[in-house]
Design a protein around this motif. Sequence first.
Motif, mmCIF file in Angstrom:
data_model
loop_
_atom_site.group_PDB
_atom_site.id
_atom_site.type_symbol
_atom_site.label_atom_id
_atom_site.label_comp_id
_atom_site.label_asym_id
_atom_site.label_seq_id
_atom_site.Cartn_x
_atom_site.Cartn_y
_atom_site.Cartn_z
ATOM 1 N N ILE A 55 67.782 -54.022 12.428
ATOM 2 C CA ILE A 55 66.524 -53.470 11.924
ATOM 3 C C ILE A 55 65.777 -54.523 11.105
ATOM 4 C CG2 ILE A 55 65.529 -51.764 10.334
ATOM 5 C CD1 ILE A 55 67.771 -49.852 11.308
ATOM 6 N N GLY A 56 66.503 -55.239 10.251
ATOM 7 C CA GLY A 56 65.875 -56.301 9.463
ATOM 8 C C GLY A 56 65.289 -57.404 10.327
ATOM 9 N N LEU A 57 66.015 -57.783 11.369
ATOM 10 C CA LEU A 57 65.546 -58.845 12.256
ATOM 11 C C LEU A 57 64.305 -58.412 13.018
ATOM 12 C CD1 LEU A 57 65.996 -61.661 13.416
ATOM 13 C CD2 LEU A 57 67.508 -60.631 15.124
ATOM 14 N N THR A 58 64.288 -57.172 13.511
ATOM 15 C CA THR A 58 63.102 -56.705 14.234
ATOM 16 C C THR A 58 61.893 -56.595 13.307
ATOM 17 O OG1 THR A 58 63.818 -54.405 13.991
ATOM 18 C CG2 THR A 58 64.368 -55.505 16.051
ATOM 19 N N THR A 59 62.112 -56.252 12.053
ATOM 20 C CA THR A 59 61.018 -56.201 11.079
ATOM 21 C C THR A 59 60.459 -57.601 10.841
ATOM 22 O OG1 THR A 59 61.991 -54.269 10.009
ATOM 23 C CG2 THR A 59 60.384 -55.518 8.736
ATOM 24 N N GLN A 60 61.346 -58.582 10.653
ATOM 25 C CA GLN A 60 60.901 -59.972 10.464
ATOM 26 C C GLN A 60 60.125 -60.455 11.683
ATOM 27 O OE1 GLN A 60 64.332 -62.383 9.685
ATOM 28 N NE2 GLN A 60 64.376 -61.868 7.518
ATOM 29 N N ALA B 237 58.426 -58.641 13.859
ATOM 30 C CA ALA B 237 57.132 -57.956 13.928
ATOM 31 C C ALA B 237 56.133 -58.568 12.953
ATOM 32 C CB ALA B 237 57.313 -56.473 13.641
ATOM 33 N N GLN B 238 56.586 -58.908 11.754
ATOM 34 C CA GLN B 238 55.696 -59.521 10.766
ATOM 35 C C GLN B 238 55.240 -60.905 11.229
ATOM 36 O OE1 GLN B 238 58.132 -59.354 7.270
ATOM 37 N NE2 GLN B 238 57.548 -57.251 6.788
ATOM 38 N N CYS B 239 56.157 -61.689 11.775
ATOM 39 C CA CYS B 239 55.815 -63.021 12.255
ATOM 40 C C CYS B 239 54.871 -62.933 13.455
ATOM 41 C CB CYS B 239 57.073 -63.797 12.624
ATOM 42 S SG CYS B 239 56.747 -65.515 13.057
ATOM 43 N N ALA B 240 55.129 -62.003 14.354
ATOM 44 C CA ALA B 240 54.264 -61.828 15.522
ATOM 45 C C ALA B 240 52.867 -61.396 15.097
ATOM 46 C CB ALA B 240 54.868 -60.808 16.474
ATOM 47 N N ALA B 241 52.765 -60.548 14.082
ATOM 48 C CA ALA B 241 51.454 -60.116 13.591
ATOM 49 C C ALA B 241 50.686 -61.302 12.999
ATOM 50 C CB ALA B 241 51.613 -59.016 12.551
ATOM 51 N N ARG B 242 51.381 -62.176 12.250
ATOM 52 C CA ARG B 242 50.721 -63.367 11.707
ATOM 53 C C ARG B 242 50.244 -64.279 12.833
ATOM 54 N NH1 ARG B 242 55.117 -63.781 7.951
ATOM 55 N NH2 ARG B 242 55.879 -65.568 9.121
ATOM 56 N N HIS B 243 51.092 -64.453 13.839
ATOM 57 C CA HIS B 243 50.729 -65.305 14.976
ATOM 58 C C HIS B 243 49.510 -64.737 15.698
ATOM 59 C CE1 HIS B 243 51.129 -67.902 18.457
ATOM 60 N NE2 HIS B 243 51.041 -66.825 19.207
ATOM 61 N N ASP B 244 49.495 -63.435 15.940
ATOM 62 C CA ASP B 244 48.358 -62.808 16.609
ATOM 63 C C ASP B 244 47.079 -62.950 15.787
ATOM 64 O OD1 ASP B 244 49.993 -62.092 18.701
ATOM 65 O OD2 ASP B 244 50.231 -60.008 18.049
ATOM 66 N N ALA B 245 47.197 -62.880 14.458
ATOM 67 C CA ALA B 245 46.027 -63.041 13.593
ATOM 68 C C ALA B 245 45.472 -64.462 13.690
ATOM 69 C CB ALA B 245 46.382 -62.706 12.145
ATOM 70 N N VAL B 246 46.361 -65.448 13.764
ATOM 71 C CA VAL B 246 45.917 -66.838 13.898
ATOM 72 C C VAL B 246 45.225 -67.031 15.239
ATOM 73 C CG1 VAL B 246 46.689 -69.229 14.151
ATOM 74 C CG2 VAL B 246 47.605 -67.807 12.329
ATOM 75 N N VAL B 247 45.830 -66.540 16.307
ATOM 76 C CA VAL B 247 45.242 -66.697 17.633
ATOM 77 C C VAL B 247 43.889 -65.991 17.696
ATOM 78 C CG1 VAL B 247 45.526 -66.081 20.063
ATOM 79 C CG2 VAL B 247 47.440 -67.040 18.792
ATOM 80 N N GLY B 248 43.791 -64.805 17.098
ATOM 81 C CA GLY B 248 42.529 -64.068 17.129
ATOM 82 C C GLY B 248 41.437 -64.694 16.283
ATOM 83 N N ALA B 249 41.811 -65.400 15.230
ATOM 84 C CA ALA B 249 40.828 -65.998 14.334
ATOM 85 C C ALA B 249 40.368 -67.372 14.778
ATOM 86 C CB ALA B 249 41.406 -66.097 12.915
ATOM 87 N N TRP B 250 41.140 -68.002 15.647
ATOM 88 C CA TRP B 250 40.797 -69.359 16.052
ATOM 89 C C TRP B 250 39.539 -69.355 16.907
ATOM 90 C CZ3 TRP B 250 42.777 -73.393 13.818
ATOM 91 C CH2 TRP B 250 42.524 -74.658 14.352
ATOM 92 N N PRO B 251 38.595 -70.271 16.646
ATOM 93 C CA PRO B 251 37.372 -70.276 17.446
ATOM 94 C C PRO B 251 37.660 -70.594 18.911
ATOM 95 C CG PRO B 251 37.411 -72.107 15.865
ATOM 96 C CD PRO B 251 38.644 -71.309 15.647
ATOM 97 N N LYS B 252 36.950 -69.915 19.747
ATOM 98 C CA LYS B 252 37.156 -70.087 21.191
ATOM 99 C C LYS B 252 36.214 -71.102 21.768
ATOM 100 C CE LYS B 252 39.010 -65.515 21.799
ATOM 101 N NZ LYS B 252 40.165 -65.598 21.183
#
Length: 67
Positions: free
Chosen positions: A45-50, A52-67
């Motif tokens: 459970i702890g590993l899946t939480t970590q 999910a948090q890392c994946a959310a940060r990665h998705d935020a970076v990809v979404g914020a990067w200029p295209k």
Amino acid sequence: MILTGCTTCRLPSKPPTLPADLAAPCPRVPGFDSESWDDLGLAYIGLTTQYAQCAARHDAVVGAWPK
């Protein structure tokens, strides 16, 4: 020589600076040293939480990067 009054070229700009929480590396996978199924479940459970948090940060970076 012909000069135009309007131009469409843009000046180069630098990419935005990443916020510290988005630039943080993903945490290391914690070690597991137990023979208990309950401990294994809690570690999972702890590993899946970590993840999910890392994946959310990665998705935020990809979404914020200029295209």
